[in-house]
Design a protein around this motif. Structure first.
Motif, PDB file in Angstrom:
ATOM      1  N   UNK A   1       0.941  -1.341   0.125  1.00 46.43           N
ATOM      2  CA  UNK A   1       0.111  -0.007   0.127  1.00 46.43           C
ATOM      3  C   UNK A   1       0.921   1.315  -0.112  1.00 46.43           C
ATOM      4  N   UNK A   2       1.938   1.197  -0.877  1.00 47.15           N
ATOM      5  CA  UNK A   2       2.769   2.610  -0.995  1.00 47.15           C
ATOM      6  C   UNK A   2       1.946   3.762  -1.534  1.00 47.15           C
ATOM      7  N   UNK A   3       2.194   4.816  -0.708  1.00 48.92           N
ATOM      8  CA  UNK A   3       1.529   6.140  -1.213  1.00 48.92           C
ATOM      9  C   UNK A   3       2.628   6.977  -2.056  1.00 48.92           C
ATOM     10  N   UNK A   4       4.132   6.952  -1.882  1.00 49.30           N
ATOM     11  CA  UNK A   4       5.041   7.921  -2.279  1.00 49.30           C
ATOM     12  C   UNK A   4       6.070   6.937  -2.705  1.00 49.30           C
TER      13      UNK A   4
ATOM     14  N   UNK B   1       1.085   9.538 -20.315  1.00 49.71           N
ATOM     15  CA  UNK B   1      -0.373   9.422 -20.468  1.00 49.71           C
ATOM     16  C   UNK B   1      -0.910   8.067 -19.965  1.00 49.71           C
ATOM     17  N   UNK B   2      -0.111   7.321 -20.307  1.00 47.40           N
ATOM     18  CA  UNK B   2      -0.732   5.984 -19.792  1.00 47.40           C
ATOM     19  C   UNK B   2      -0.392   5.450 -18.511  1.00 47.40           C
ATOM     20  N   UNK B   3       0.649   6.111 -18.066  1.00 47.00           N
ATOM     21  CA  UNK B   3       0.908   5.918 -16.528  1.00 47.00           C
ATOM     22  C   UNK B   3      -0.237   6.718 -15.683  1.00 47.00           C
ATOM     23  N   UNK B   4      -0.531   7.864 -16.213  1.00 46.04           N
ATOM     24  CA  UNK B   4      -1.364   8.492 -15.279  1.00 46.04           C
ATOM     25  C   UNK B   4      -2.881   7.576 -15.493  1.00 46.04           C
ATOM     26  N   UNK B   5      -3.252   7.104 -16.588  1.00 44.54           N
ATOM     27  CA  UNK B   5      -4.463   6.267 -16.790  1.00 44.54           C
ATOM     28  C   UNK B   5      -4.310   5.259 -15.732  1.00 44.54           C
ATOM     29  N   UNK B   6      -3.304   4.674 -15.887  1.00 43.67           N
ATOM     30  CA  UNK B   6      -3.215   3.185 -15.149  1.00 43.67           C
ATOM     31  C   UNK B   6      -2.866   3.408 -13.603  1.00 43.67           C
ATOM     32  N   UNK B   7      -2.176   4.445 -12.992  1.00 46.75           N
ATOM     33  CA  UNK B   7      -1.879   4.658 -11.894  1.00 46.75           C
ATOM     34  C   UNK B   7      -2.769   5.349 -11.126  1.00 46.75           C
ATOM     35  N   UNK B   8      -3.326   6.369 -11.663  1.00 42.20           N
ATOM     36  CA  UNK B   8      -4.394   7.289 -11.285  1.00 42.20           C
ATOM     37  C   UNK B   8      -3.943   8.410 -10.189  1.00 42.20           C
ATOM     38  N   UNK B   9      -2.506   8.486 -10.092  1.00 45.32           N
ATOM     39  CA  UNK B   9      -1.876   9.172  -9.227  1.00 45.32           C
ATOM     40  C   UNK B   9      -1.311  10.529  -9.627  1.00 45.32           C
TER      41      UNK B   9
ATOM     42  N   UNK C   1      -3.855   3.220  -3.431  1.00 47.00           N
ATOM     43  CA  UNK C   1      -3.154   3.887  -2.229  1.00 47.00           C
ATOM     44  C   UNK C   1      -1.951   4.728  -2.974  1.00 47.00           C
ATOM     45  N   UNK C   2      -1.856   4.541  -4.160  1.00 50.27           N
ATOM     46  CA  UNK C   2      -0.787   5.253  -4.617  1.00 50.27           C
ATOM     47  C   UNK C   2      -1.113   6.643  -4.963  1.00 50.27           C
ATOM     48  N   UNK C   3      -0.514   7.548  -4.429  1.00 52.06           N
ATOM     49  CA  UNK C   3      -0.795   9.046  -4.363  1.00 52.06           C
ATOM     50  C   UNK C   3       0.254   9.894  -5.233  1.00 52.06           C
TER      51      UNK C   3
END
Length: 517
Positions: free
Chosen positions: A250-253, A294-302, A277-279
């Protein structure tokens, strides 16, 4: 000047609201505020903030017992661990200057650094115990045995905020590593952006699969102590392990270099994992290509945060924050962002040092309270980069756009960034030139699908020499860390030079740019 990013406090704050200005206060203040929270979680168990404070006090007492005095250097050579942090904080509590050494160096490189730093004590991790006989003075290979029954009594040392508190060794274009002296005040000013821009707070879980001998990794570790975050010390051996680790813990950073992030996105199962949990993902060393972010933003949502800085600036001085990554003006993704409020950033003509207009390339200069005190025992090198009025010459080439965003271009120092590691061609060239079959050599970076860039050597053989590529690569691997060694060697009759005899490296980079490795 680069546009600035504002934040509430210019200096990081302890839990009691006091400013962070002394390295030795980090474990003390956090243990008082949240003694039972987990400070470090490693494979061999967890350590609370009270436990970290006590262990660092025992280290301090052991150092004092062994005759370490204020200002002495204490070196640690080993993997990321709770012991490394305990030695770091313990040395500070004893008034000594801690330094974490690069674990990837070759023995001759250790000899030089240990001779230059002249540490009173060298603490070695298990994987480096065989280097004990290279220490100029005392070496410790078993921390528990060395500590013995010393008490966990804090000696209470408090150095001046402008005294040297921490030292990193950073290679330069001269080919010799230099000790970068950082003060407690510089550390406090460098931490402020991490705690505020990246929202680090109680309950955060941070990880940096980045060695603590790099300023980025150690700054995250120390900022975790200040903010009361749990720092995960694990070393995933594969992308599959990294994916599971980030999700299950549950890594946040997370600090991830762009090449690692790109490899992670290609790992099976990443697209469907629970990333709630990833912020924040913090990255540096180079921009992330637009399709990847763009793909990372879509996948991780952080939120994604990029920062530019040097060891000499105690880490980042600019930031490309979460809002910038979502801005319709996608050209900003190629920038290093804007300067923090306490950092001044200019782009100047490298000869006259006069400011250049927006869009014009020049040398990047930085000034602010996070800039180093100087190079250890090297006033000549210090004067070469640090002006009397506090401006640091970074040696990096950049420009500022009309909106005040800093863009980095070709490195004035020809530095190569390979998998997040800085490779300085002059250092590699010096080693290759020592081979009897080499007359001339130039080392340049070429694109690499895996590492972003990799070094190759362009060599002119000596008269009647018959040296081959494999022999030269093996020669460098015996004398340098492997990430610095060329992955290929090209033999030529002559290196390109201008009318004045100056080597034209830009021609070599252009010629070999198509050689993907």
């Amino acid at each position: 000047m680069v546009a600035t990013v504002d934040y509430e406090h210019p200096v990081a704050l302890h839990a009691d609201g006091s400013p962070v200005e002394r390295l030795e206060d980090l474990p003390r203040r956090r243990a008082l505020a949240t003694p039972d929270l987990v400070a470090v979680s490693a494979v061999d168990g967890d350590l609370t903030f009270a436990g970290l404070d006590a262990l660092s006090s025992r280290v301090a007492q052991a150092l004092l017992r062994d005759g370490v005095r204020p200002g002495d250097r204490v070196a640690y050579l080993g993997e990321n661990s709770a012991a490394l942090l305990a030695v770091l904080y313990g040395a500070a509590k004893a008034g000594a200057v801690p330094t974490a050494l690069n674990t990837r160096l070759a023995p001759p490189e250790y000899d030089y650094i240990l001779g230059d730093a002249d540490p009173a004590v060298l603490v070695l991790g298990a994987a480096h115990a065989h280097l004990a006989d290279r220490a100029p003075h005392a070496s410790v290979t078993d921390l528990d045995a060395w500590l013995g029954d010393v008490p966990a009594t804090d000696p209470g040392h408090a150095r001046g905020t402008d005294e040297t508190a921490l030292m990193f060794y950073s290679s330069g274009t001269t080919g010799r590593p230099k000790g970068v002296e950082l003060t407690g005040s510089a550390i406090g000013h460098a931490m402020a952006p991490m705690t505020q821009v990246c929202g680090m707070e109680l309950g955060s879980v941070a990880t940096a699969p980045v060695p603590f001998f790099h300023v980025a990794g150690l700054m995250l570790a120390m900022t975790s102590t200040v903010a009361g975050c749990t720092l995960l010390l694990r070393n995933p051996a594969s992308m599959a392990e990294l994916r599971s680790f980030l999700v299950d813990e549950r890594v946040s950073h997370a600090v991830l270099v762009p090449t690692l992030l790109q490899m992670l996105l290609s790992e099976p199962g990443v697209q469907d994992a629970d990333w709630s949990r990833l912020r924040y993902v913090i990255y540096g060393s180079s921009p992330i290509p637009r399709p990847v972010i763009e793909e990372a933003t879509r996948v991780f949502g952080c939120e994604f945060v990029q920062s530019y800085g040097l060891t000499e600036t105690t880490g980042g001085v600019t930031v490309l924050d979460g809002r910038d990554h979502l801005d319709p003006d996608t050209s900003r993704l190629a920038s290093a962002g804007r300067a923090f409020r306490t950092a001044e950033v200019r782009v100047v003509d490298p000869v006259s040092l006069a400011d250049v207009p927006p869009g014009t390339r020049g040398e990047v200069l930085v000034r602010g309270p996070m800039v180093m005190k100087g190079y250890w025992r090297n006033p000549e090198a210090t004067r070469a980069v640090l002006s009397d009025d506090g401006w640091l010459r970074t040696g990096d080439s950049g420009s500022v756009d009309e909106s005040g965003y800093l863009h980095l271009h070709d490195r004035l120092k020809d530095m190569i960034v390979s998998g997040g590691e800085n490779v300085y061609p002059a250092e590699v060239e010096s080693v290759i030139t020592g081979h009897p079959g080499v007359a001339q050599v130039a080392v340049v970076g070429v694109p690499s699908e895996k590492w972003g860039e990799s070094p190759i050597a362009v060599v002119v053989r000596g008269p009647w020499a018959h040296v081959e590529a494999d022999e030269l690569i093996a020669w460098t691997r015996e004398r340098l860390a492997h990430y610095k060694c060329p992955v290929a060697v090209a033999f030529v009759d002559a290196l390109p030079v201008n009318a004045s005899g100056k080597l034209l490296k830009h021609q070599l980079r252009a010629e070999y740019a198509g050689r993907l490795v």
